[in-house]
Design an enzyme around this catalytic site. Structure first.
Site, mmCIF file in Angstrom:
data_model
loop_
_atom_site.group_PDB
_atom_site.id
_atom_site.type_symbol
_atom_site.label_atom_id
_atom_site.label_comp_id
_atom_site.label_asym_id
_atom_site.label_seq_id
_atom_site.Cartn_x
_atom_site.Cartn_y
_atom_site.Cartn_z
ATOM 1 N N ASN A 95 3.241 -2.530 7.813
ATOM 2 C CA ASN A 95 2.692 -3.155 6.595
ATOM 3 C C ASN A 95 3.421 -2.744 5.319
ATOM 4 O O ASN A 95 3.623 -3.560 4.424
ATOM 5 C CB ASN A 95 1.186 -2.910 6.489
ATOM 6 C CG ASN A 95 0.812 -1.456 6.445
ATOM 7 O OD1 ASN A 95 1.611 -0.590 6.805
ATOM 8 N ND2 ASN A 95 -0.396 -1.173 6.018
ATOM 9 N N GLU A 101 -1.498 12.623 1.992
ATOM 10 C CA GLU A 101 -0.133 12.294 1.562
ATOM 11 C C GLU A 101 -0.169 12.153 0.053
ATOM 12 O O GLU A 101 -1.229 12.068 -0.556
ATOM 13 C CB GLU A 101 0.341 10.995 2.213
ATOM 14 C CG GLU A 101 0.610 11.173 3.702
ATOM 15 C CD GLU A 101 1.457 10.069 4.307
ATOM 16 O OE1 GLU A 101 0.994 8.923 4.335
ATOM 17 O OE2 GLU A 101 2.596 10.362 4.745
ATOM 18 N N CYS A 130 -4.219 -0.466 4.752
ATOM 19 C CA CYS A 130 -5.285 0.377 5.312
ATOM 20 C C CYS A 130 -6.415 0.532 4.311
ATOM 21 O O CYS A 130 -7.576 0.589 4.679
ATOM 22 C CB CYS A 130 -4.730 1.723 5.756
ATOM 23 S SG CYS A 130 -3.843 2.605 4.472
ATOM 24 N N GLU A 169 -2.432 9.191 8.920
ATOM 25 C CA GLU A 169 -3.018 8.216 7.984
ATOM 26 C C GLU A 169 -3.371 6.996 8.813
ATOM 27 O O GLU A 169 -2.480 6.239 9.225
ATOM 28 C CB GLU A 169 -1.980 7.830 6.911
ATOM 29 C CG GLU A 169 -1.665 8.929 5.936
ATOM 30 C CD GLU A 169 -2.784 9.190 4.952
ATOM 31 O OE1 GLU A 169 -3.673 8.309 4.794
ATOM 32 O OE2 GLU A 169 -2.792 10.272 4.360
#
Ligand code: ADP
Length: 481
Positions: free
Chosen positions: A158, A461, A288, A254
């Site tokens: 993505n 992150e 996400c 993630e």
């Protein structure tokens, strides 16, 4: 092949994508065909690694590690700043390639590349000083942040450029070396990134290999890999954790999200509808942390549904390289089919008031969709759609909506929309997830960390916390004599 795809293929013909292993740009052991999601046709071919080449990449990263770790953090930061400059010099080319392989509209591709460059510059300026915990007349106790070793950076389809940079930059600054592996449907931008890096980084410090979705397990189980930084689905994240468990790898995961956007009864529907729409539809919803389920109070339910449906009907869907396009195709056939399957359930479980179907043509286009009158446990609400779909659910009171928002295995992010930000702040504290926005969604400043609660992930992150994930803490405990 359409005329447009033929032109794009010729353009790519001037550049031969190659993997980066041990400082060399190398051909693969087999070919991988890359599909343009706007046409459904193959537009490029690149090499992919076999297991021996993956092992070579890990060996090259292991070999490069001691010298890279021994450089000063300032020297590594300088290297990273040079890499950011070199990427910036080819930003347009990278963004065009991103639109071509990923499908996103050109302005979103340009923004993604700019974000990647910003991330590299942010980490290039970070430092890891020794922190003195305590110093007395007799003792000195200090904390040192040391690198972990070889990092496997595994990225999804993505955001192939920004997610790669988001792993490479902090990992390198901290003194690690990497083997990066993009998703099999979006490898080209990572290969261009690697080619640019080859002219700047010492051999073996960054290796980029391509697979056909078959080398993840090798990377996540090899004893020479110290850490896995993975972005992808929760299902694959579980596999990464299992395969890393044998050698106790450090993990940053993630994973998926099913972010709730909660509209309170004092919100201004006309003002927030376009922002909610964008929060759900950016990158064709393949984010996400997109808004994936909207909860609206009964009093605002009809006007909000109508406003969102009007926006969905007006949105321009098309190939990412057309200037008027606002929403591009789904990135790959598997995801396209998955979203269409969910839409099939949605039309039985609720009322589709915009979109709801595929658009004609060979590309993976789905009409922007709004679904209302859904039960809170309808599939389209409970599952992460990862597509251009907005389910809107009505609620009666705040306690109920907090309970509904929290009733998910995911806990990535959420947003609250209100005329009173203090009311938003109070409710935000009751939502179990990594980030709660109030009157915004998808705001990710470089110095603010991001990550999931529950099964949305482990670790963080971005920001300082994102850098520390690529280090381990070492204690220096010294008697002065
Ligand atoms: P999706 O299911 O949305 O296509 P995945 O989470 O499967 O996304 O993929 C994200 C990344 O993980 C890709 O680079 C993919 O090749 C990789 N991957 C797939 N299977 C594994 C595995 N068993 N171990 C590690 N990485 C994997």
């Amino acid at each position: 092949m359409t005329a447009m795809a033929a032109i794009e293929a010729r353009r790519l013909g001037t550049w031969a994508p190659r993997m980066l292993i041990g400082g060399q740009l190398v051909e693969g052991s087999a070919d991988l065909e890359i599909v343009d999601p706007a046409t459904g046709e193959v537009f490029a071919t690149c090499g992919r690694a076999d297991r021996a080449q993956a092992a070579q990449a890990i060996a090259a990263a292991s070999e490069a590690f001691p010298a890279w770790a021994a450089r000063s953090v300032e020297a590594r930061g300088e290297c990273l700043a040079l890499l950011a400059d070199a990427i910036e010099a080819r930003a347009d080319e990278l963004a065009r390639l991103l639109t071509q392989e990923q499908g996103k509209p050109a302005p979103q591709a340009a923004a993604e590349v700019a974000g990647a460059i910003g991330t590299m510059r942010y980490y290039a300026a970070e430092r890891l000083p020794l922190i003195v915990v305590r110093e007395t007349g007799t003792d000195l106790i200090a904390e040192q942040r040391v690198p972990l070793g070889v990092v496997a950076a595994i990225t999804p389809w993505n955001y192939p450029v920004s997610l790669l940079a988001g792993k490479v930059a902090p990992a390198l600054l901290a003194g690690n070396t990497l083997v990066a592996k993009p998703a099999a449907t979006t490898p080209l931008t990572s290969l261009l990134f690697g080619e640019i890096a080859a002219a700047i980084l010492p051999p073996g410090v960054l290796n980029i290999i391509v697979d056909a979705n078959d080398l993840g397990d090798l990377l996540t189980s090899d004893p020479a890999v110290a850490k896995v930084s993975f972005t992808g689905s929760t299902a694959t994240g579980r596999k990464v954790m299992a395969s890393g468990s044998h050698t106790l790898k450090r993990l940053t995961l993630e994973l998926g999200g099913n972010d709730a956007a909660i509209v309170l009864d004092d919100a201004d529907v006309d003002a927030i509808a376009p922002r909610l729409f964008r929060a759900a539809m950016i990158n064709a919803g393949q984010v996400c942390m997109a808004a994936k389920r909207i909860y609206a109070p009964r009093a605002l339910y009809d006007p909000l549904c109508e406003a969102l449906a009007a926006l969905a009907k007006a949105a321009v869907v098309g190939p990412g390289n057309r200037p008027e396009t606002e929403i591009g195709p789904l990135q790959n056939r598997a995801q396209y089919e998955r979203v269409l399957d969910l839409l099939g359930s949605a039309s039985r479980e609720g009322r589709v008031i915009a979109g709801g179907e595929a658009l004609p043509g060979g590309g993976y286009f789905i009409a922007p969709t709004v679904v209302r009158d859904l039960a809170p446990d309808a599939r389209i609400v409970a599952e992460e759609q990862f597509g251009p779909v907005i389910p809107v659910v009505a609620y009666d009171d705040e306690e109920e909506v907090i309970r509904l928002a929290n009733a998910s295995e995911f806990g990535l992010a959420a947003s609250i929309w209100t005329g009173d930000h203090r009311r938003g702040l109070a409710l935000a504290q009751r939502i179990t997830c990594g980030t709660v926005w109030v009157n915004k969604h998808l705001d990710l400043p470089l110095d603010v960390s991001f990550g999931g609660a529950k099964q949305s992930g482990i670790g963080r992150e971005r920001g300082r916390a994102g850098l520390e994930e690529f280090t381990q803490l070492k204690l220096l405990n010294i008697a002065k004599q």
